[in-house]
Motif scaffolding. Structure first.
Motif, mmCIF file in Angstrom:
data_model
loop_
_atom_site.group_PDB
_atom_site.id
_atom_site.type_symbol
_atom_site.label_atom_id
_atom_site.label_comp_id
_atom_site.label_asym_id
_atom_site.label_seq_id
_atom_site.Cartn_x
_atom_site.Cartn_y
_atom_site.Cartn_z
ATOM 1 N N UNK A 183 0.402 -1.176 0.349
ATOM 2 C CA UNK A 183 -0.188 -0.092 0.042
ATOM 3 C C UNK A 183 1.295 1.282 -0.099
ATOM 4 N N UNK A 184 0.329 2.043 -0.714
ATOM 5 C CA UNK A 184 2.087 2.733 -1.293
ATOM 6 C C UNK A 184 0.786 4.436 -0.491
ATOM 7 N N UNK A 185 1.437 5.810 -0.963
ATOM 8 C CA UNK A 185 0.672 6.991 -0.589
ATOM 9 C C UNK A 185 1.840 7.204 -0.178
ATOM 10 N N UNK A 186 1.491 9.089 0.282
ATOM 11 C CA UNK A 186 2.614 10.002 0.886
ATOM 12 C C UNK A 186 1.557 10.297 2.077
ATOM 13 N N UNK A 187 1.613 11.203 2.958
ATOM 14 C CA UNK A 187 1.284 11.289 4.486
ATOM 15 C C UNK A 187 0.198 11.284 4.614
ATOM 16 N N UNK A 188 -0.512 10.722 5.409
ATOM 17 C CA UNK A 188 -1.592 11.228 5.582
ATOM 18 C C UNK A 188 -2.930 10.720 4.479
ATOM 19 N N UNK A 189 -2.800 10.134 3.872
ATOM 20 C CA UNK A 189 -3.642 8.737 2.867
ATOM 21 C C UNK A 189 -4.570 7.909 3.524
ATOM 22 N N UNK A 190 -3.852 7.690 4.428
ATOM 23 C CA UNK A 190 -4.648 6.563 4.946
ATOM 24 C C UNK A 190 -4.354 5.258 4.657
ATOM 25 N N UNK A 191 -2.946 4.897 4.590
ATOM 26 C CA UNK A 191 -2.390 3.688 4.363
ATOM 27 C C UNK A 191 -2.728 2.639 5.741
ATOM 28 N N UNK A 192 -2.152 3.376 6.734
ATOM 29 C CA UNK A 192 -2.642 2.083 7.749
ATOM 30 C C UNK A 192 -4.283 1.679 7.789
ATOM 31 N N UNK A 193 -5.279 2.877 7.642
ATOM 32 C CA UNK A 193 -6.800 2.643 7.871
ATOM 33 C C UNK A 193 -6.800 1.234 6.624
ATOM 34 N N UNK A 194 -6.423 1.680 5.516
ATOM 35 C CA UNK A 194 -6.549 0.376 4.095
ATOM 36 C C UNK A 194 -5.689 -1.074 4.492
ATOM 37 N N UNK A 195 -5.122 -0.347 4.921
ATOM 38 C CA UNK A 195 -4.121 -2.398 5.541
ATOM 39 C C UNK A 195 -5.157 -2.687 6.692
ATOM 40 N N UNK A 196 -5.394 -1.912 7.528
ATOM 41 C CA UNK A 196 -6.189 -2.674 8.219
ATOM 42 C C UNK A 196 -7.413 -3.264 8.118
ATOM 43 N N UNK A 197 -8.689 -2.352 6.697
ATOM 44 C CA UNK A 197 -9.277 -3.213 6.239
ATOM 45 C C UNK A 197 -9.086 -4.230 5.034
#
Length: 662
Positions: free
Chosen positions: A445-459
């Motif tokens: 999961x790739x993205x900039x700061x605050x893009x929701x990477x950890x949130x998407x990883x949880x999902x």
């Protein structure tokens, strides 16, 4: 308080105030005089033979003053306790301070007699607004009578609630003053007294007694006090405006906090925050009662809240931490706090009292997980008990002073459906990712700061079968996996002695010995990328991680750089070959100008045999259409490319409708 208006000259107003104070003393009631007429006491030495205390001397410590302190301060004066101005005039003092002083005096004395100055000012007008009772003394001549009328009219225009007590001082002759005053209601029942030159001389004599009931002047003053007492006194709550001044409030807060710290020393081992808050509130109440401070309810509530939060919480940050609509808190120094709501950052009007208080909160946060922060180690990553991620930086690294960034932990776990509803992903993309996870595709999961990477990883992790053994590795634990068989590992920084560090790379290496079905690294930042890639390539398929990059191509470049950071001297082509063999899918996230977070693309990484080594094939992407009414418009688009593993899903017993992609 009873205002003595400038209906007669200054000397006469002081004589009247002295007389009222003497009569109240004979009635065994405490009284105090506030002389705002003119600065200094030289003109009235014959009236105030014991001198007066000066208001200027008490203003710097006024916020901690109570009636008992005031009485002790005034008591050496004797019967007539007097507060006056030494060098400054009434209009040169903050009116809120004056009102607070009057309120404190009214809490300790039965009567507060206020001698008003001749000149008009905003402060004089405010005193009239805050007062319920005004005494207008006037002489029996027509000039004085007309002046008294003008005063009553002026004061009535300032406040409709003011009650007048009029005192006519008969000087032995009358130029038709009664005829002038007959048309004015306030003067129809004026209290009267002889006040000729002989009477004034008697009053100023040391032998004059205010117990002489046969004296018309004494009777008139007693009548004034009786009329004053016959009305129901109403304390005007706006005197509490003194504490609305932020500097005054902070001064009070610091005074009480210093006392509270001493009182709470026996509670240093208490860990129950709610119990601590209750104990602190009780202690604060005891301190205020002991100090006999008058503090308005709204200020008192704020005091309880802030001091209890300091003792048992994180000070002014508590409100932000409890606000579910706030996703990030950014403290850029003690006096500058920003928050993020719905993807938008805004500055708050809240601040810490000072830099020291902010540093105490940082120490409290990091000490809870056994970490430390000081000049030799000015950067720390930590987490709160609820899982919120914290980064703190102090001087000398931060020129702003202590800085905290808190990424709040979502108490309500997001589901795929909620992401679809919010427009971060569509149903086809969710189905694709679910298939990829079940088929054990390795996903970045790739993205900039605050893009929701950890949130998407949880999902995404919610798609992992429950029977699998998962190991999560993070700097600050914030993943919320829903499976039962989960082992959570967290890195550890160096101790104060410079030893004991356990970084992400060591944890990844150790995780390989823990019989994982999948390894999930919260974020790859450095040399651990090599070990992660090797794990993905050697029997730990279906592993997940995140990294900072702005596009799928940048993600590959970042992985190459991080592998080189491991210290392994490998040719770049060889590193790329390993990455392509290990990584199957790159999910790219983006944050748009309206604050929304979306999956900007889902791509498959394919290995090819020519000089390019690999290709990135987009499956889904978000196509921008424009910006309208503050909202970023666009559509999720399916490229038409269906990877082989999707077509082969049915062979492995996975029900998937490939038509959903079309």
């Amino acid at each position: 308080m009873l205002l003595i208006a400038p209906g007669c000259n200054i000397l006469q107003r002081n004589i009247i105030a002295h007389g009222l104070s003497s009569v109240s003393t004979n009635q065994k009631e405490d009284s105090v005089i506030l002389d705002f007429s003119i600065p200094g006491t030289e003109a009235f030495w014959s009236i105030y033979k014991n001198g007066m205390k000066y208001i200027e001397n008490i203003l710097p410590i006024l916020s901690g003053i109570n009636p008992k302190i005031l009485k002790n301060y005034l008591s050496p004066i004797g019967t007539n306790m007097v507060f006056g101005l030494k060098d400054i005039k009434l209009n040169e003092i903050n009116i809120e301070k004056i009102l607070y002083l009057i309120n404190a005096l009214e809490s300790g004395f039965k009567y507060v007699f206020v001698i008003m100055p001749d000149e008009k000012s905003d402060n004089e007008l405010r005193l009239v607004q805050e007062s319920k009772y005004v005494l207008i003394p006037y002489m029996s001549d027509t000039v004085s009578a007309k002046k008294a009328i003008l005063i009553s009219q002026d004061y009535s225009s300032i406040s409709s609630n003011v009650n007048f007590i009029t005192l006519k001082l008969n000087i032995g002759y009358d130029f038709h003053s009664d005829k002038i005053l007959n048309d004015f209601e306030n003067f129809k029942d004026s209290i009267q007294s002889d006040f000729n030159a002989q009477v004034q001389e008697q009053i100023l004599s040391p032998k004059f007694s205010y117990r002489d009931k046969s004296n018309s002047y004494v009777l008139a003053l007693e009548n004034v006090i009786d009329v004053y007492n016959s009305q129901t006194k109403i304390l005007n709550a706006s005197v509490g405006n003194y504490y609305q001044n932020e500097n005054v409030y902070r001064e009070l807060r610091d005074i009480i906090q210093a006392m509270l710290v001493e009182e709470m020393k026996d509670c240093v081992d208490e860990t129950d925050s709610e119990k601590l808050k209750q104990v602190a509130k009780n202690k604060i109440s005891e301190i205020i009662k002991k100090q006999e401070l008058f503090i308005p309810k709204n200020i008192l509530d704020r005091l309880y809240k802030e001091l209890c939060n300091d003792v048992a919480g994180f000070g002014v940050l508590e409100d932000f931490l409890s606000d579910s609509s706030i996703t990030e808190i950014m403290v850029n120094g003690y006096d500058s706090i920003f928050v993020e709501k719905a993807g938008k950052i805004s500055k708050t009007n809240v601040s810490f009292p000072d830099e020291k208080r902010l540093k105490i909160i940082i120490d409290k946060i990091v000490s809870q997980i056994g970490r430390h922060i000081d000049e030799s180690s000015p950067i720390v990553n930590a987490r709160l008990k609820d899982g919120s991620r914290v980064n703190a930086v102090i001087r000398p690294i931060s020129l702003n002073g202590p800085v905290i960034t808190i990424r709040k932990f979502l108490k309500n776990k997001l589901s795929v459906d909620s992401l679809i509803t919010s427009g971060s992903i569509n149903k086809a993309m969710a189905e694709f990712l679910k298939t990829a996870v079940i088929l054990k595709r390795n996903i970045i999961v790739s993205g900039g700061t605050g893009t929701g990477k950890t949130t998407l990883l949880n999902v995404i992790s919610s798609f992992i079968p429950k029977e699998e053994r998962l190991i999560t590795i993070e700097d600050s634990a914030e993943l919320q996996l829903q499976q039962e068989h989960v082992i959570r590992l967290e890195s550890r920084p160096k101790s104060t002695e410079g030893t004991g560090e356990i970084n992400i790379r060591k944890l990844v290496i150790n995780a390989l010995r823990m019989r994982p079905d999948r390894i999930i690294v919260g974020e790859c930042r450095s040399g651990e990328a090599l070990d992660m890639i090797q794990a993905m390539s050697t029997g730990h398929e279906g592993s997940l991680t995140t990294l900072h990059a702005n596009s799928p191509h940048d993600a590959i470049s970042r992985l190459v750089t991080m592998v080189l950071m491991s210290g392994m001297d490998l040719p770049e082509r060889s590193i790329i070959s390993q990455i392509v063999s290990a990584v199957n899918i790159i999910v790219q996230l983006a944050r748009y100008c309206d604050g929304s977070r979306k999956i900007s693309s889902i791509s498959v990484l394919n290995k090819i045999d020519d000089d390019r080594i690999y290709e990135i094939k987009p499956v889904f992407s978000f196509k921008l259409k424009g910006f309208e009414n503050g909202i970023q418009k666009g559509d999720f688009v399916f490229s038409g490319y269906i990877p082989e593993f999707v077509n082969a899903a049915s062979l492995k017993g996975i029900n998937i409708n490939t038509g959903i992609f079309k």
